[in-house]
Design a protein around this motif. Structure first.
Motif, mmCIF file in Angstrom:
data_model
loop_
_atom_site.group_PDB
_atom_site.id
_atom_site.type_symbol
_atom_site.label_atom_id
_atom_site.label_comp_id
_atom_site.label_asym_id
_atom_site.label_seq_id
_atom_site.Cartn_x
_atom_site.Cartn_y
_atom_site.Cartn_z
ATOM 1 N N SER A 1 -4.460 2.936 -3.491
ATOM 2 C CA SER A 1 -3.757 1.889 -4.254
ATOM 3 C C SER A 1 -4.435 1.645 -5.596
ATOM 4 O O SER A 1 -3.762 1.535 -6.633
ATOM 5 C CB SER A 1 -3.731 0.580 -3.454
ATOM 6 N N VAL B 1 -7.255 4.315 1.914
ATOM 7 C CA VAL B 1 -5.937 3.824 1.520
ATOM 8 C C VAL B 1 -6.053 2.780 0.402
ATOM 9 O O VAL B 1 -5.257 2.756 -0.537
ATOM 10 C CB VAL B 1 -5.169 3.275 2.742
ATOM 11 N N SER C 1 3.885 12.960 8.973
ATOM 12 C CA SER C 1 3.766 11.949 7.925
ATOM 13 C C SER C 1 4.058 10.572 8.504
ATOM 14 O O SER C 1 4.822 10.430 9.467
ATOM 15 C CB SER C 1 4.723 12.237 6.756
ATOM 16 N N VAL C 2 3.421 9.583 7.918
ATOM 17 C CA VAL C 2 3.705 8.163 8.189
ATOM 18 C C VAL C 2 3.612 7.459 6.830
ATOM 19 O O VAL C 2 3.100 8.038 5.868
ATOM 20 C CB VAL C 2 2.697 7.535 9.186
ATOM 21 N N PRO C 3 4.108 6.212 6.711
ATOM 22 C CA PRO C 3 3.854 5.495 5.462
ATOM 23 C C PRO C 3 2.342 5.470 5.205
ATOM 24 O O PRO C 3 1.561 5.287 6.155
ATOM 25 C CB PRO C 3 4.403 4.087 5.748
ATOM 26 N N SER C 4 1.927 5.654 3.963
ATOM 27 C CA SER C 4 0.479 5.783 3.734
ATOM 28 C C SER C 4 -0.263 4.534 4.174
ATOM 29 O O SER C 4 -1.416 4.613 4.617
ATOM 30 C CB SER C 4 0.195 6.115 2.267
ATOM 31 N N SER C 5 0.389 3.380 4.134
ATOM 32 C CA SER C 5 -0.244 2.144 4.596
ATOM 33 C C SER C 5 -0.557 2.180 6.088
ATOM 34 O O SER C 5 -1.432 1.458 6.559
ATOM 35 C CB SER C 5 0.686 0.958 4.312
ATOM 36 N N LEU D 1 8.839 7.065 4.104
ATOM 37 C CA LEU D 1 8.150 8.353 4.001
ATOM 38 C C LEU D 1 8.421 9.046 2.666
ATOM 39 O O LEU D 1 9.531 9.023 2.163
ATOM 40 C CB LEU D 1 8.581 9.274 5.139
ATOM 41 N N ASP E 1 0.661 11.253 -0.042
ATOM 42 C CA ASP E 1 2.058 11.343 0.417
ATOM 43 C C ASP E 1 2.210 10.868 1.858
ATOM 44 O O ASP E 1 3.280 11.042 2.451
ATOM 45 C CB ASP E 1 2.567 12.791 0.367
ATOM 46 N N ASN F 1 0.909 12.299 4.333
ATOM 47 C CA ASN F 1 1.085 13.550 5.092
ATOM 48 C C ASN F 1 -0.255 14.077 5.587
ATOM 49 O O ASN F 1 -1.139 14.382 4.793
ATOM 50 C CB ASN F 1 1.769 14.566 4.158
ATOM 51 N N HIS G 1 -2.568 15.473 2.750
ATOM 52 C CA HIS G 1 -2.129 14.899 1.485
ATOM 53 C C HIS G 1 -1.952 13.397 1.660
ATOM 54 O O HIS G 1 -0.830 12.901 1.802
ATOM 55 C CB HIS G 1 -0.821 15.558 1.062
ATOM 56 N N ALA H 1 0.829 -1.207 0.000
ATOM 57 C CA ALA H 1 0.000 0.000 0.000
ATOM 58 C C ALA H 1 0.862 1.255 0.000
ATOM 59 O O ALA H 1 0.464 2.297 -0.516
ATOM 60 C CB ALA H 1 -0.944 0.000 1.200
ATOM 61 N N ASN H 2 2.048 1.159 0.579
ATOM 62 C CA ASN H 2 2.943 2.313 0.595
ATOM 63 C C ASN H 2 3.861 2.328 -0.625
ATOM 64 O O ASN H 2 4.676 3.228 -0.772
ATOM 65 C CB ASN H 2 3.782 2.301 1.878
ATOM 66 N N GLY I 1 7.166 5.052 12.646
ATOM 67 C CA GLY I 1 8.314 5.431 11.809
ATOM 68 C C GLY I 1 8.071 6.702 11.025
ATOM 69 O O GLY I 1 8.624 6.883 9.935
ATOM 70 N N GLY I 2 7.266 7.592 11.568
ATOM 71 C CA GLY I 2 6.885 8.786 10.830
ATOM 72 C C GLY I 2 7.740 9.997 11.144
ATOM 73 O O GLY I 2 8.763 9.895 11.835
#
Lengths: 486, 486
Positions: free
Chosen positions: B244, B240, B356-360, A189, B390, B392, B387, A109-110, B428-429
């Motif tokens: 995808s 999410v 921000s973080v991974p979009s997943s 990120l 991203d 975000n 966003h 997904a990322n 992990g953001g």
């Protein structure tokens, strides 16, 4: 510390069977182009980031105690500029990442994957494909080069016009620093503005600022279809106009734009007659292999390409053109492009140049460089091809027909190179577009690079590796160490 | 050297009329959010790179002679983290690039433009458009921010999902170093592997490593057509999944993917009832504004979007959806998205977070952060939008309904921020996705950044600016200077 004490420490860290000091070490000591054979103090192949860290700490401690030792990080050892092989001093430890081959995570997904630095590029392409995704880094050495080396050298390849260099495909890094600490900069990120861009500083630094042990890579959805066209044009001016038209018409669908001058294709015809050219080599002065990727369907990929060709014909840019009617035909077009270096090799040894200029300057650059060479080396043959979409040409020079190729290369290398690189500099270009500096081109770096840039680079190297432990003969060679006083 | 001797030197360099020490200096001393008013020693507005260089040399010389002085480079002064305004010491010289507004060159065939650092972003967008090209950097402040600041802070904006941050749009830089030399790194090259990536090191360094005076920017062809859709989904999980699907289906045509939770839209409905929502805010938990750009035609843009919606409905991802039938309708969708911050301001002061973080990880991050805030601040209102493409989010927190907003913000800022940033770190953001660190977030940098990264950053700062002359209170604040002994 004597060097055998260091070797004993390395053996304790990575195991005896992964510390090589005897026997045939050519796999690690010899570069891929066979330009120079080095002599390593030892070759170590750690299995983990922790082991890499311990190896670096051991070497740093030995160096602090006066031992003349340094580290050459090595990936697949497919580099073209002697960046990953040791010199002949017998004082360098080759640290090979080849045993670190784990895929740590794929985040569909990322659109990202996190991997060990020693993963072979093709394995990562395959792993992405298995998830329906695309890792759009593709180059001739993909079956044996590894991602850590791709990132350390900021590899290019055939899809840069759409997806950028290795740099643009990296979201995060794990790096062992010159004092053996681990910087965990792995990250999926797309946006993170918390401090200096250490990731891009490490990428392309050719193992002189840190050792890349892991990376998070950016993936893309697989396009629905890809199609190719083979196009004949009357000059490089038309080729550049065709590039602009293609960018406008195809947008991000333009995934390849390779150019080849007639002489390059004649060599393929001569040495690989079984590779039938889609259009006769006499039909144009230059030829374009254009690749288009479509998000919808194969049918649309072909119709879009055909519409582009129609526009290009109407604009008077094209002499002739053929659209591949199958994947097989498309593959055959790529085969021709990829066989140019092999055909050139069959013709004899020659001088290779991997240069870039703004794509708008390509016609004038080529004209000017040819004119200068016609003065300095009237009968030399120019075999010119490359990634026109990125302004990157392999502007190679071959001995005059019938001349002794080896003698020509030996005596004329420096003079030919100066003519070409001076012309590159005139157009604000680069003497090393894809391949890096390594131990082969530091003199060119000193000659052509902006002096302020050089001094900033030296300050950064001194700050991040004050001992000069990491690949000290590459990029900005450090003065040879004083004899140890311990 | 006394400070008035330095000021006399600055006047000699840039002229009396461009050296401001008296009167109302709030234009330069006050930040855009009005968080803090500083006091400058002087404000200088040089007209050229040579003048910037001379100003830096004068300040460096004065500092070497013991004067407590430093430089704060300033562009449009629209930053959100106090990176471009002086502290209240009266010892900082504000160096404004605003007079350097020249467009040096546009190279259509190379898809690049070279400009002065003080050019207003919108003027550059317009100049590109006049050539049929696109500069795809777009953000709320574009009418007053300048490109030098955009690059110094690696600005983001609404098109990052397709074109990347400011970093990805920059091919080359001209920079005045901390000792006043000029690094000419302007370049229109797509490929150049000759040494360390100084360009990206300067980008995002917030004026602490060098002063950007010029840049070569990457341009794109204008797409043939752009269309938008407004989509209602039942949860961020579905959002999410829709991301995808859109990436797969639309490829590089996906140029915007903004998400808004229901509460954010309810505020817009409440304070801007004239902005009619395309779909009732009760129709979903979250809403997506999706922008698609097509290289072929308006008709195809709409049919592609409609085909995506059909697929999304069939996959059970969508509750409702509307495709804009005109540019005007598309603009109204963007208006709603862009009015969320204004609606929130009308509701009262509040706490802003740009994470921000991974979009997943977005659905789990939001769920976890909300659960943690429900414990720590049970009635606080969360206004979440951003966003999504991203990863975000502007995860903002508003005082409980009816509570004293000012008192809430004053007493709870630190506690709320810790809850959110700790949760960001868990995934992990980044605690600053777009806005940078400036003088507002150095404490967060020290707390959340990898310690090895911090130490590499300190070494680089020390190497490139050993005097601590450039923006020394920002990013990695340097200890206050000892009293001058001269």
């Amino acid at each position: 510390m004597p060097s055998n004490a260091l070797i004993a420490k390395l053996q304790a860290i990575v195991g005896n069977e992964h510390t090589h000091t005897d026997g045939d070490l050519s796999l690690w000591e010899q570069d891929w182009r066979q330009l120079a054979r080095g002599k390593a103090l030892a070759v170590v192949t750690p299995a983990s980031t922790a082991e890499v860290s311990a190896v670096v700490q051991a070497c740093a401690a030995a160096k602090a105690e006066g031992l003349d030792v340094s580290i050459v990080p090595q990936g697949g050892n497919t580099g073209l500029v002697l960046g990953s092989t040791p010199d002949d001093s017998g004082h360098q430890v080759v640290l090979s990442l080849r045993r670190m081959q784990g895929i740590r995570a794929i985040d569909r997904a990322n659109l990202s994957m996190t991997v060990d630095a020693g993963c072979i590029l093709q394995n990562l392409q395959d792993a992405a494909r298995a998830e329906g995704l695309l890792l759009p880094l593709s180059l001739a050495a993909e079956g044996s080069c590894v991602i850590g080396g791709n990132l350390a050298t900021n590899a290019g390849g055939t899809q840069v016009v759409r997806y950028g260099n290795a740099r643009e495909l990296c979201l995060g890094l794990e790096v062992v620093t010159a004092d053996g600490r681990v910087w965990n900069g792995l990250s999926g990120l797309r946006k993170d503005n918390t401090g200096y861009d250490l990731r891009n500083l490490m990428i392309g630094s050719e193992g002189t600022l840190g050792i890349i042990t892991g990376a998070t890579l950016r993936l893309y959805p697989q396009p629905a279809a890809t199609s190719c066209a083979w196009l004949a044009v009357d000059s490089l001016e038309f080729a550049v106009e065709l590039l602009s038209l293609s960018q406008k018409h195809l947008g991000a669908g333009l995934t390849g734009f390779e150019a080849m001058e007639q002489d390059a294709l004649r060599l393929v015809e001569k040495h690989m007659p079984q590779l039938r050219l889609p259009i006769d080599a006499t039909a144009g002065q230059a030829f374009i292999l254009l690749e288009y990727s479509d998000d919808e369907s194969e049918e649309r990929a072909r119709t879009r390409l055909e519409a582009l060709l129609e526009q290009a014909f109407e604009a008077g840019l094209l002499l002739d053109g053929a659209v591949a009617q199958s994947l097989d035909q498309a593959q055959r077009m790529w085969d021709i492009r990829e066989h140019i270096p092999l055909a050139q090799a069959q013709e004899g040894v020659h001088l290779k140049h991997d240069i870039s200029v703004p794509s708008s300057s390509i016609p004038s650059f080529v004209a000017r460089a040819k004119a200068a060479l016609a003065q300095s080396h009237p009968s030399a043959r120019i075999i010119n091809f490359g990634h026109l979409g990125d302004g990157n040409l392999h502007f190679n020079v071959q001995a005059p027909e019938g001349a002794d190729a080896r003698a020509f290369v030996t005596s004329e290398a420096q003079a030919v190179q100066s003519v070409i690189y001076d012309t590159v500099a005139f157009y604000g270009g680069s003497f090393s577009a894809e391949h890096g500096v390594g131990r082969l081109k530091p003199a060119e770096l000193l000659h052509y690079k902006d002096p302020v840039a050089l001094s900033l680079m030296r300050a950064i190297k001194q700050a991040l590796d004050p001992q000069g432990l990491l690949n000290p003969r590459a990029v900005l060679p450090m003065p040879a160490q004083e004899p140890a006083h311990a």
